[in-house]
Design a protein around this motif. Structure first.
Motif, PDB file in Angstrom:
ATOM      1  N   ALA A  49       0.836  -1.207   0.000  1.00 33.10           N
ATOM      2  CA  ALA A  49       0.000   0.000   0.000  1.00 33.10           C
ATOM      3  C   ALA A  49       0.867   1.252   0.000  1.00 33.10           C
ATOM      4  O   ALA A  49       0.566   2.225  -0.690  1.00 33.10           O
ATOM      5  CB  ALA A  49      -0.940   0.000   1.204  1.00 33.10           C
ATOM      6  N   ALA A  50       1.950   1.227   0.760  1.00 28.80           N
ATOM      7  CA  ALA A  50       2.847   2.391   0.804  1.00 28.80           C
ATOM      8  C   ALA A  50       3.482   2.617  -0.567  1.00 28.80           C
ATOM      9  O   ALA A  50       3.648   3.769  -0.994  1.00 28.80           O
ATOM     10  CB  ALA A  50       3.926   2.182   1.865  1.00 28.80           C
ATOM     11  N   THR A  51       3.819   1.541  -1.255  1.00 29.31           N
ATOM     12  CA  THR A  51       4.394   1.661  -2.593  1.00 29.31           C
ATOM     13  C   THR A  51       3.406   2.333  -3.535  1.00 29.31           C
ATOM     14  O   THR A  51       3.752   3.260  -4.267  1.00 29.31           O
ATOM     15  CB  THR A  51       4.788   0.275  -3.137  1.00 29.31           C
ATOM     16  N   LEU A  52       2.166   1.853  -3.525  1.00 31.13           N
ATOM     17  CA  LEU A  52       1.139   2.413  -4.402  1.00 31.13           C
ATOM     18  C   LEU A  52       0.855   3.873  -4.066  1.00 31.13           C
ATOM     19  O   LEU A  52       0.776   4.720  -4.960  1.00 31.13           O
ATOM     20  CB  LEU A  52      -0.146   1.582  -4.310  1.00 31.13           C
ATOM     21  N   CYS A  53       0.711   4.176  -2.783  1.00 34.92           N
ATOM     22  CA  CYS A  53       0.421   5.560  -2.374  1.00 34.92           C
ATOM     23  C   CYS A  53       1.568   6.492  -2.719  1.00 34.92           C
ATOM     24  O   CYS A  53       1.358   7.601  -3.198  1.00 34.92           O
ATOM     25  CB  CYS A  53       0.113   5.624  -0.881  1.00 34.92           C
ATOM     26  N   GLY A  54       2.796   6.046  -2.477  1.00 36.10           N
ATOM     27  CA  GLY A  54       3.950   6.877  -2.785  1.00 36.10           C
ATOM     28  C   GLY A  54       4.074   7.196  -4.261  1.00 36.10           C
ATOM     29  O   GLY A  54       4.496   8.288  -4.645  1.00 36.10           O
ATOM     30  N   ALA A  55       3.677   6.246  -5.102  1.00 37.00           N
ATOM     31  CA  ALA A  55       3.798   6.448  -6.544  1.00 37.00           C
ATOM     32  C   ALA A  55       2.612   7.193  -7.150  1.00 37.00           C
ATOM     33  O   ALA A  55       2.773   7.875  -8.155  1.00 37.00           O
ATOM     34  CB  ALA A  55       3.951   5.095  -7.239  1.00 37.00           C
ATOM     35  N   LEU A  56       1.438   7.072  -6.562  1.00 39.80           N
ATOM     36  CA  LEU A  56       0.230   7.568  -7.229  1.00 39.80           C
ATOM     37  C   LEU A  56      -0.465   8.746  -6.558  1.00 39.80           C
ATOM     38  O   LEU A  56      -1.310   9.383  -7.178  1.00 39.80           O
ATOM     39  CB  LEU A  56      -0.780   6.424  -7.385  1.00 39.80           C
ATOM     40  N   LEU A  57      -0.136   9.034  -5.319  1.00 30.88           N
ATOM     41  CA  LEU A  57      -0.793  10.146  -4.627  1.00 30.88           C
ATOM     42  C   LEU A  57       0.114  11.362  -4.571  1.00 30.88           C
ATOM     43  O   LEU A  57       1.298  11.244  -4.264  1.00 30.88           O
ATOM     44  CB  LEU A  57      -1.172   9.756  -3.193  1.00 30.88           C
ATOM     45  N   ASN A  58      -0.452  12.525  -4.847  1.00 26.74           N
ATOM     46  CA  ASN A  58       0.326  13.749  -4.683  1.00 26.74           C
ATOM     47  C   ASN A  58       0.075  14.318  -3.279  1.00 26.74           C
ATOM     48  O   ASN A  58      -0.816  13.866  -2.561  1.00 26.74           O
ATOM     49  CB  ASN A  58       0.007  14.761  -5.791  1.00 26.74           C
ATOM     50  N   ILE A  59       0.869  15.295  -2.892  1.00 27.66           N
ATOM     51  CA  ILE A  59       0.795  15.874  -1.545  1.00 27.66           C
ATOM     52  C   ILE A  59      -0.591  16.444  -1.262  1.00 27.66           C
ATOM     53  O   ILE A  59      -1.138  16.253  -0.179  1.00 27.66           O
ATOM     54  CB  ILE A  59       1.874  16.977  -1.362  1.00 27.66           C
ATOM     55  N   ALA A  60      -1.175  17.131  -2.221  1.00 33.71           N
ATOM     56  CA  ALA A  60      -2.491  17.741  -2.009  1.00 33.71           C
ATOM     57  C   ALA A  60      -3.547  16.682  -1.709  1.00 33.71           C
ATOM     58  O   ALA A  60      -4.417  16.882  -0.860  1.00 33.71           O
ATOM     59  CB  ALA A  60      -2.892  18.566  -3.236  1.00 33.71           C
ATOM     60  N   THR A  61      -3.469  15.536  -2.385  1.00 32.78           N
ATOM     61  CA  THR A  61      -4.443  14.475  -2.149  1.00 32.78           C
ATOM     62  C   THR A  61      -4.250  13.866  -0.774  1.00 32.78           C
ATOM     63  O   THR A  61      -5.213  13.607  -0.056  1.00 32.78           O
ATOM     64  CB  THR A  61      -4.333  13.386  -3.242  1.00 32.78           C
ATOM     65  N   VAL A  62      -2.998  13.644  -0.387  1.00 40.22           N
ATOM     66  CA  VAL A  62      -2.714  13.108   0.943  1.00 40.22           C
ATOM     67  C   VAL A  62      -3.235  14.067   2.012  1.00 40.22           C
ATOM     68  O   VAL A  62      -3.861  13.640   2.990  1.00 40.22           O
ATOM     69  CB  VAL A  62      -1.204  12.840   1.123  1.00 40.22           C
ATOM     70  N   GLU A  63      -3.005  15.358   1.828  1.00 42.64           N
ATOM     71  CA  GLU A  63      -3.515  16.349   2.782  1.00 42.64           C
ATOM     72  C   GLU A  63      -5.042  16.332   2.825  1.00 42.64           C
ATOM     73  O   GLU A  63      -5.640  16.428   3.893  1.00 42.64           O
ATOM     74  CB  GLU A  63      -3.000  17.741   2.425  1.00 42.64           C
ATOM     75  N   ALA A  64      -5.670  16.204   1.667  1.00 42.22           N
ATOM     76  CA  ALA A  64      -7.132  16.162   1.615  1.00 42.22           C
ATOM     77  C   ALA A  64      -7.666  14.915   2.315  1.00 42.22           C
ATOM     78  O   ALA A  64      -8.653  14.993   3.042  1.00 42.22           O
ATOM     79  CB  ALA A  64      -7.607  16.209   0.171  1.00 42.22           C
TER      80      ALA A  64
END
Length: 181
Positions: A49-64
């Motif tokens: 999951a960390a691999t997928l999130c690190g590759a596909l999520l940008n900072i704004a999405t993580v903050e949201a």
């Protein structure tokens, strides 16, 4: 439109034909599974999951995602559902004794990583039914990070949003008739 929705729409993705709805529904579960690893003890463990999130999520999405008032509840639901399904699939008495093959069909597989993290063995075949671009994106990200499926995977390109989708033809149509291993 909420801030969460706006940020989901701006999520990075390699395949341009992926819709915002597919991206949003596919990225929230791995984000929740990644968050679950912070609990002690976690209900489920999904290191991919960390691999997928690190590759596909940008900072704004993580903050949201972090601003979502239901994030704790969503994380708990995803963790409980993941643990329940993982436990069921890993039961030693499944499938019944009279069956020689183990097959799992994941409808709307999205960013599911069971083929990579569960010890179901090479005699198990997992059919992942999902949008072709999303499946290709997931497998490419995981392969680039060095993750390999632990079971036989057959990606099946199909529009899982279409109620008339026919699964068998999707699994037999190129390029998804070959096996990933």
């Amino acid at each position: 439109m909420s801030r969460l929705t706006q940020c989901l729409l701006s999520a990075r993705r390699s395949a341009s034909s992926l819709t915002a709805a597919r991206v949003s529904t596919s990225l929230l579960p791995p984000f929740c599974r990644q968050r679950e690893l912070l609990r002690s003890p976690p209900l489920c463990e999904d290191r991919q999951a960390a691999t997928l999130c690190g590759a596909l999520l940008n900072i704004a999405t993580v903050e949201a995602f972090g601003l979502d008032p239901l994030l704790e509840e969503r994380t708990e639901v995803v963790a409980v559902r993941t643990r329940f399904l993982d436990n069921w699939l890993e039961r030693p008495h499944w499938p019944p004794v009279r069956t020689t093959r183990r097959q799992v069909c994941l409808l709307g597989a999205g960013m599911d990583t069971r083929a990579y993290r569960l010890g179901l063995g090479s005699s198990t075949t997992i059919f992942e039914v999902e949008d072709a671009d999303l499946l290709e994106l997931k497998h490419a990200v995981l392969a680039k990070a060095g993750h390999r499926p632990r079971s036989r995977v057959i990606p099946c390109a199909a529009d899982t949003q279409d109620p008339q989708v026919r699964i068998a033809p999707a699994c037999a149509s190129p390029p998804y008739q070959s096996h990933m291993h």
